[in-house]
Design a protein around this motif. Structure first.
Motif, short mmCIF file in Angstrom:
data_model
loop_
_atom_site.label_atom_id
_atom_site.label_comp_id
_atom_site.label_asym_id
_atom_site.label_seq_id
_atom_site.Cartn_x
_atom_site.Cartn_y
_atom_site.Cartn_z
N VAL A 249 -0.18 4.23 -1.54
CA VAL A 249 0.10 2.93 -2.17
C VAL A 249 1.52 2.50 -1.83
O VAL A 249 1.77 1.34 -1.48
N ARG A 250 2.47 3.46 -1.91
CA ARG A 250 3.86 3.12 -1.58
C ARG A 250 3.96 2.64 -0.13
O ARG A 250 4.67 1.67 0.16
N ARG A 251 3.25 3.33 0.77
CA ARG A 251 3.29 2.93 2.19
C ARG A 251 2.74 1.50 2.37
O ARG A 251 3.28 0.71 3.13
N TRP A 252 1.65 1.20 1.68
CA TRP A 252 1.05 -0.14 1.77
C TRP A 252 2.03 -1.19 1.26
O TRP A 252 2.19 -2.26 1.87
N ASN A 256 4.05 -4.16 3.38
CA ASN A 256 3.93 -5.56 2.97
C ASN A 256 5.21 -6.09 2.33
O ASN A 256 5.19 -7.06 1.56
N GLY A 257 6.33 -5.43 2.66
CA GLY A 257 7.65 -5.95 2.29
C GLY A 257 8.08 -5.76 0.86
O GLY A 257 8.89 -6.53 0.33
N PHE A 258 7.56 -4.70 0.20
CA PHE A 258 7.94 -4.49 -1.20
C PHE A 258 8.37 -3.04 -1.43
O PHE A 258 7.63 -2.11 -1.12
N GLN A 259 9.59 -2.89 -1.99
CA GLN A 259 10.07 -1.56 -2.40
C GLN A 259 10.71 -1.61 -3.79
O GLN A 259 11.55 -0.78 -4.11
N GLY A 260 10.30 -2.60 -4.58
CA GLY A 260 10.81 -2.69 -5.94
C GLY A 260 12.21 -3.27 -6.04
O GLY A 260 12.83 -3.22 -7.10
N ASP A 268 -0.28 -9.39 -2.65
CA ASP A 268 -1.55 -9.65 -3.33
C ASP A 268 -2.48 -8.44 -3.21
O ASP A 268 -2.70 -7.92 -2.11
N MET A 269 -2.99 -8.00 -4.34
CA MET A 269 -3.94 -6.88 -4.36
C MET A 269 -5.35 -7.47 -4.45
O MET A 269 -5.79 -7.89 -5.51
N THR A 270 -6.05 -7.50 -3.34
CA THR A 270 -7.41 -8.05 -3.32
C THR A 270 -8.37 -7.08 -4.01
O THR A 270 -8.07 -5.89 -4.17
#
Length: 316
Positions: A249-252, A256-260, A268-270
């Motif tokens: 999940v962290r890799r995904w 997608n440009g997010f590290q908190g 977006d979580m489809t």
């Protein structure tokens, strides 16, 4: 699919509710804690916007099983599991540190190492390692226990003692228990064809002053696992390790440009992606415990939990 992302119960004798990143904890008469494992998913200390079907059940049942499998070496808080997503245990005063132990250079430690750092939490890391190499000896790298919405921070043993966060006598016990639990977890993992790469433990004190293991243990949220078969070949060939953990999940998120970090948007979580995460968690469960996962009825999870907890509290 139906998930449990928040609760609003009012149990007999309820004094307060603590809402963590993933768990919601109900204080009953300053004596018991009713801990509900929600289907919330947290990464980089951020709760993601959608729940993952069966995740709470998976975490709760893995933690329960490992509490049973380690109770001979470390006492724990658990009394009962009246519902697939609920654990009931003794009210404890938690220590304000999380005990992280690492057998391999992975995750946060590997990211620090790649930046040229050779010290983490006051512990030195040897030169010449590459990501996912085994440490000569497992290292303990504690973090502060952040309030909800804050980030856990690395901290050294020396700083913990100097700031009076934990007394030296208690900290010695925490270190001893951490190493014993990791050793047991490593042995169990190997018997299932897995490597317990790193994990974290949380401890608290009972009213009688006994230090006990609390919260979760050896779950995919608190631990990282590799498949043992082919591990060394993959290392030798500089290939990624096959792993069972929340790292996917962290890799995904990273991809997608997010590290908190401030200003970053959660991707977006489809529904299709959520389904794959749920399937991965079920795969984790079956590999870690070596048994088939049995899905609980999720047609009305909140109603099911409330009924089972009330029944337990009225008949205990």
């Amino acid at each position: 699919m139906n998930t449990i992302t928040t609760t609003d119960f009012n149990f007999p004798g309820q004094k307060s509710v603590y809402r963590g990143k993933v768990r919601e904890v109900y204080n009953i008469n300053d004596d018991l804690l009713v801990m509900v494992a929600t289907d919330r998913l947290s990464a980089f200390d951020v709760v993601l916007p959608k729940g993952i079907p069966y995740k709470g059940q998976i975490l709760n049942q893995i933690a329960t099983k490992f509490m049973e499998l380690t109770s001979d070496i470390v006492p724990n808080w658990l009394i009962a599991t009246p519902d697939p997503s609920v654990a009931v245990g003794h009210l404890c005063e938690p220590f304000k540190v999380e005990m992280v132990i690492r057998g391999y250079l992975s995750g946060h430690a590997a990211r620090e190492y790649a930046e040229g750092k050779r010290m983490i939490c006051g512990v030195s890391m040897p030169e010449g390692l590459k990501e996912n190499d085994k440490f000569p000896t497992p290292i303990i790298t504690p973090t502060t226990k952040a309030d909800n919405g804050s980030h856990d921070e690395d901290i050294s043993r020396e700083a913990i003692l100097a700031n009076g966060i934990v007394s030296e006598a208690d900290y010695i016990v925490l270190e001893k228990y951490t190493r014993a639990l990791y050793q047991r977890g490593t042995e169990i993992a190997l018997s299932r064809g897995l490597i317990l790469v790193d994990t974290k433990y949380e401890f608290g004190k009972t009213k009688e002053g006994v230090i006990v293991l609390i919260d979760e243990i050896h779950t995919p949220d608190s631990s990282r696992y590799f498949y043992s078969e082919g591990y060394q070949n993959r290392q030798d060939n500089n290939e990624e390790q096959k792993q069972l953990s929340k790292e996917f999940v962290r890799r995904w998120l990273i991809e997608n440009g997010f590290q908190g970090k401030d200003g970053q948007q959660i991707p977006d979580m489809t529904e299709a992606y959520i389904e794959t995460v749920s399937e991965r968690y079920i795969e984790l469960y079956e590999n870690i415990l070596g048994e088939k996962f049995v899905k609980a009825d999720i047609s009305n999870i909140n109603e099911r939990i409330e009924k089972n907890v009330l029944n337990y509290l009225q008949n205990r």
